[in-house]
Design a protein around this motif. Structure first.
Motif, mmCIF file in Angstrom:
data_model
loop_
_atom_site.group_PDB
_atom_site.id
_atom_site.type_symbol
_atom_site.label_atom_id
_atom_site.label_comp_id
_atom_site.label_asym_id
_atom_site.label_seq_id
_atom_site.Cartn_x
_atom_site.Cartn_y
_atom_site.Cartn_z
ATOM 1 N N ASP A 6 0.872 -1.163 0.000
ATOM 2 C CA ASP A 6 0.000 0.000 0.000
ATOM 3 C C ASP A 6 0.912 1.217 0.000
ATOM 4 O OD1 ASP A 6 -1.735 2.092 0.569
ATOM 5 O OD2 ASP A 6 -2.798 1.015 2.138
ATOM 6 N N ASP A 7 0.736 2.096 -0.969
ATOM 7 C CA ASP A 7 1.616 3.265 -1.079
ATOM 8 C C ASP A 7 1.612 4.137 0.177
ATOM 9 O OD1 ASP A 7 2.461 2.545 -3.595
ATOM 10 O OD2 ASP A 7 0.988 3.804 -4.631
ATOM 11 N N ASP A 8 0.526 4.078 0.949
ATOM 12 C CA ASP A 8 0.412 4.905 2.148
ATOM 13 C C ASP A 8 1.038 4.284 3.390
ATOM 14 O OD1 ASP A 8 -0.968 6.825 0.683
ATOM 15 O OD2 ASP A 8 -2.917 5.906 1.117
ATOM 16 N N VAL A 9 1.498 3.053 3.293
ATOM 17 C CA VAL A 9 2.085 2.365 4.443
ATOM 18 C C VAL A 9 3.482 1.887 4.069
ATOM 19 C CG1 VAL A 9 1.823 0.460 6.090
ATOM 20 C CG2 VAL A 9 -0.205 1.615 5.179
ATOM 21 N N LEU A 10 4.458 2.265 4.844
ATOM 22 C CA LEU A 10 5.862 1.880 4.633
ATOM 23 C C LEU A 10 6.368 2.251 3.243
ATOM 24 C CD1 LEU A 10 6.091 -1.655 6.310
ATOM 25 C CD2 LEU A 10 6.693 0.553 7.290
ATOM 26 N N GLY A 11 5.839 3.317 2.700
ATOM 27 C CA GLY A 11 6.295 3.771 1.393
ATOM 28 C C GLY A 11 6.055 2.775 0.275
ATOM 29 N N GLY A 12 5.084 1.898 0.464
ATOM 30 C CA GLY A 12 4.760 0.922 -0.572
ATOM 31 C C GLY A 12 5.544 -0.366 -0.492
ATOM 32 N N GLU A 13 6.388 -0.492 0.522
ATOM 33 C CA GLU A 13 7.148 -1.742 0.659
ATOM 34 C C GLU A 13 6.215 -2.876 1.085
ATOM 35 O OE1 GLU A 13 10.940 -2.094 2.434
ATOM 36 O OE2 GLU A 13 11.369 0.046 2.236
ATOM 37 N N PRO A 14 6.537 -4.102 0.685
ATOM 38 C CA PRO A 14 5.716 -5.244 1.076
ATOM 39 C C PRO A 14 5.708 -5.402 2.596
ATOM 40 C CG PRO A 14 7.326 -5.865 -0.592
ATOM 41 C CD PRO A 14 7.656 -4.485 -0.171
ATOM 42 N N ARG A 15 4.533 -5.746 3.118
ATOM 43 C CA ARG A 15 4.373 -5.900 4.561
ATOM 44 C C ARG A 15 3.354 -6.990 4.844
ATOM 45 N NH1 ARG A 15 -0.475 -3.451 6.001
ATOM 46 N NH2 ARG A 15 -1.327 -2.158 4.348
ATOM 47 N N ILE A 16 3.301 -7.395 6.087
ATOM 48 C CA ILE A 16 2.316 -8.385 6.503
ATOM 49 C C ILE A 16 0.970 -7.683 6.631
ATOM 50 C CG2 ILE A 16 1.662 -9.981 8.332
ATOM 51 C CD1 ILE A 16 4.703 -10.316 8.849
ATOM 52 N N GLN A 17 -0.015 -8.206 5.949
ATOM 53 C CA GLN A 17 -1.341 -7.578 5.924
ATOM 54 C C GLN A 17 -1.870 -7.382 7.342
ATOM 55 O OE1 GLN A 17 -4.276 -9.803 3.757
ATOM 56 N NE2 GLN A 17 -5.589 -8.037 3.513
ATOM 57 N N GLY A 18 -2.449 -6.205 7.571
ATOM 58 C CA GLY A 18 -3.013 -5.892 8.870
ATOM 59 C C GLY A 18 -1.998 -5.370 9.868
ATOM 60 N N THR A 19 -0.754 -5.208 9.423
ATOM 61 C CA THR A 19 0.306 -4.701 10.299
ATOM 62 C C THR A 19 1.116 -3.654 9.552
ATOM 63 O OG1 THR A 19 2.117 -6.183 9.627
ATOM 64 C CG2 THR A 19 0.546 -7.041 11.245
ATOM 65 N N ARG A 20 2.009 -3.017 10.284
ATOM 66 C CA ARG A 20 2.992 -2.127 9.673
ATOM 67 C C ARG A 20 4.378 -2.794 9.719
ATOM 68 N NH1 ARG A 20 2.007 2.965 8.595
ATOM 69 N NH2 ARG A 20 4.109 3.609 9.144
ATOM 70 N N ILE A 21 4.396 -4.091 9.759
ATOM 71 C CA ILE A 21 5.643 -4.847 9.819
ATOM 72 C C ILE A 21 6.023 -5.271 8.414
ATOM 73 C CG2 ILE A 21 6.814 -6.850 10.769
ATOM 74 C CD1 ILE A 21 4.685 -6.712 13.072
ATOM 75 N N GLY A 22 7.130 -4.703 7.940
ATOM 76 C CA GLY A 22 7.569 -4.966 6.582
ATOM 77 C C GLY A 22 8.306 -6.283 6.444
ATOM 78 N N VAL A 23 8.271 -6.789 5.236
ATOM 79 C CA VAL A 23 9.011 -8.008 4.912
ATOM 80 C C VAL A 23 10.483 -7.812 5.242
ATOM 81 C CG1 VAL A 23 9.780 -9.443 2.972
ATOM 82 C CG2 VAL A 23 7.366 -8.797 3.179
ATOM 83 N N ALA A 49 3.624 -18.652 10.964
ATOM 84 C CA ALA A 49 3.277 -18.708 9.537
ATOM 85 C C ALA A 49 3.484 -17.352 8.872
ATOM 86 C CB ALA A 49 1.835 -19.163 9.363
ATOM 87 N N ALA A 50 3.163 -16.257 9.569
ATOM 88 C CA ALA A 50 3.348 -14.918 9.006
ATOM 89 C C ALA A 50 4.822 -14.622 8.791
ATOM 90 C CB ALA A 50 2.719 -13.866 9.915
ATOM 91 N N VAL A 51 5.647 -15.046 9.728
ATOM 92 C CA VAL A 51 7.099 -14.832 9.584
ATOM 93 C C VAL A 51 7.616 -15.614 8.386
ATOM 94 C CG1 VAL A 51 9.354 -15.201 10.665
ATOM 95 C CG2 VAL A 51 7.453 -14.282 12.011
ATOM 96 N N TYR A 52 7.206 -16.851 8.269
ATOM 97 C CA TYR A 52 7.655 -17.650 7.126
ATOM 98 C C TYR A 52 7.097 -17.114 5.809
ATOM 99 C CZ TYR A 52 10.223 -21.093 9.799
ATOM 100 O OH TYR A 52 11.156 -21.710 10.580
#
Length: 91
Positions: A6-23, A49-52
């Protein structure tokens, strides 16, 4: 868990859905930091599972992830180089 962007969260970097924790946050802790996936899951209050899923995404998109890392490093260097610095050492 799903990886999302999402461009509005973490500058568009991939993240775990429902969090602001980036890959990259997960990958950095596990790959560079040497933490176990279970420990990272506990630290971020995520399922294992989310970490993996994040690690899987990282390795499946390694070129993209390295581009994000390079961009982030370059931005940090620009800020460091242009930030105010004391003219003389503080004693």
């Amino acid at each position: 868990m799903t990886i999302t962007r999402d461009d509005d969260v973490l500058g568009g970097e991939p993240r775990i859905q429902g969090t602001r924790i980036g890959v990259r946050h997960i990958a950095t802790r596990v790959i560079e930091g040497g933490s176990s996936p279970a420990l990272v899951a506990d630290q971020f209050d995520l399922s294992l599972a989310a970490v993996y899923a994040a690690l899987s995404y990282y390795y499946e998109h390694i070129t993209e992830m390295r581009a994000f890392e390079a961009s982030n490093d370059a931005a940090f260097d620009r800020v460091r180089d242009t930030s105010l610095k004391p003219k003389e050492p503080i004693q």
